[in-house]
Scaffold this active site. Structure first.
Site: not given
Ligand code: PLP
Length: 391
Positions: A73, A180, A200, A202, A326
């Site tokens: 993000s 992704q 990212s 995680h 939800c």
């Molecule tokens: C998870 C994700 C994000 C956000 O990444 P974070 O490290 O959780 O901030 C942004 N773009 C995509 C496509 C994601 O799958």
């Protein structure tokens, strides 16, 4: 959680033991501040440099083109707000798509409130952007194009190389949110011709709260956080050394034999898709059958509510995700499912299963068996289903 079957790897992943192992010393032993000149600090700095090298290698970039951030993000925000700010005198138009992650969409909406115009490109029924639509959307005021590499919900992989080429022809900066895609499909930033790319930790078995941004050499990007000289003064603040070390290790592991792993995971994905389609009526696969992330399975089940599905799956020890109301904290179903043309009621009955290299056929079979039973049970409670069956 011993018997948990985790099929939500697009939401987050477990930190790999090998990743944690290389991180730990940076908390308790090599804890120095990388900006300090004594050995303890310099050891931490070297570890950051080595991790930067690893991230660069995984993308075929140069290490000076990699900036560490606080996650996907943050990298996305950095690009959109930074480029908008820097080029606001040149133009006020940004192009993105309707199916981006909220880190892009909500940032674009924020920029709209501050005088920018944003075009949100449509996608086809598989979730693919048409390069002709991109070409047609470009104006003299366009300063940035941001299109995701692969969609987090339906797994569709966009034609990034082709889209980046169009941007280049028009001398417009091109960014891709590859959160992704990194570690799941091979990525070569030079070959693709992208200017900026977000990733990212995680999502690829590194910890949460660490990410990176590739910025092609020669491109100016404003400072995100003002303060010290960290990350070439672009993102001040003492570095998350252990997290960065973890990201380096994780991306190295993820990109090792990536083609082989992608093939193996895709085979299990297709086995699950085939069996779900065979065993359950009134299902629709969401996303492209061929241009698809190796680990992504996304179905809509008619006459079903996604929440009910998730609840019963959880009781059966299965962690999955849904694009329905939800779970996302709003009443509307997923913007991605609506963008590929699903009616509201069908989008509400969607399920995303995201597997990884450790998922076994035994687990897949168990999930399919449980799914068949749960769908049966939920439909049995639906008056609409009985009406349909009696027709
Ligand atoms: C998870 C994700 C994000 C956000 O990444 P974070 O490290 O959780 O901030 C942004 N773009 C995509 C496509 C994601 O799958």
């Amino acid at each position: 959680m011993e018997n948990l079957i985790y099929m939500d790897n697009a939401a987050t992943t477990a930190v790999k033991p090998e990743v944690l192992e290389v991180m730990l010393p940076y908390y308790t032993q090599a804890y120095g501040n990388p900006s300090s000149i004594y050995t303890l600090g310099q050891n931490a700095k070297e570890a950051i440099d080595a991790a930067r090298e690893k991230v660069a290698k995984a993308l075929n970039a140069k290490s000076e083109e990699i900036f560490f951030s606080g996650g996907g993000s943050e990298s996305d925000n950095w690009v959109l707000k930074g480029i908008a700010d820097l080029y606001r005198d040149k133009g006020n138009h940004i192009i993105t798509t309707k199916i981006e992650h909220h880190a892009i969409l909500h940032t674009a909406q924020y920029l709209e409130k501050h005088g920018f115009k944003v075009t949100y490109l449509d996608v086809d029924k598989d979730g693919l952007v048409d390069p002709k639509d991109l070409e047609a959307a470009i104006t003299d005021d366009t300063i940035l194009i941001s299109i995701m590499f692969a969609n987090n919900e339906i797994g569709t992989i966009e034609p990034i190389g082709e889209l980046a080429r169009i941007a280049k022809e028009h001398k417009i900066l091109f960014h891709t949110d590859a959160v992704q895609a990194v570690g799941n499909v091979p990525i070569d930033v030079k070959e693709l011709g992208v200017d900026m790319l977000s990733l990212s930790g995680h999502k690829i078995h590194a910890p949460k709260g660490v990410g990176a941004l590739y910025v092609r050499k020669g491109i100016r990007l404003p400072n995100l956080i003002h303060g010290g000289a960290q990350e070439k003064a672009k993102r001040a603040g003492t570095e998350n050394v252990a997290g960065i070390v973890g990201l380096g290790k994780a991306i190295e592991l993820a990109t090792e034999n990536i083609e082989q792993k992608a093939k193996k995971i895709s085979e299990l994905r297709d086995y699950m898709i085939e069996n779900i389609e065979k065993r359950i009526d009134f299902v629709k696969l969401n996303g492209s059958r061929t241009k698809r992330l190796p680990g992504n399975i996304n179905f809509s089940f008619e006459f079903i509510e996604g929440e009910g599905l998730l609840l019963f799956l959880d009781l059966a020890g299965i962690a999955a995700s849904s694009g329905s109301a939800c779970t996302s904290g709003s009443l509307d179903p997923s913007h991605v499912l609506l963008s590929i043309g699903l009616p509201h009621e069908i989008a509400h009955g969607s399920l995303r299963l995201t597997i990884n290299e450790d998922t076994t056929y035994e687990e897949a079979d168990y999930v399919i068996e449980e799914l068949v039973k749960i769908v049966d049970r939920l439909r049995d409670m639906s008056p609409l289903w009985h009406e349909r069956k009696n027709k």
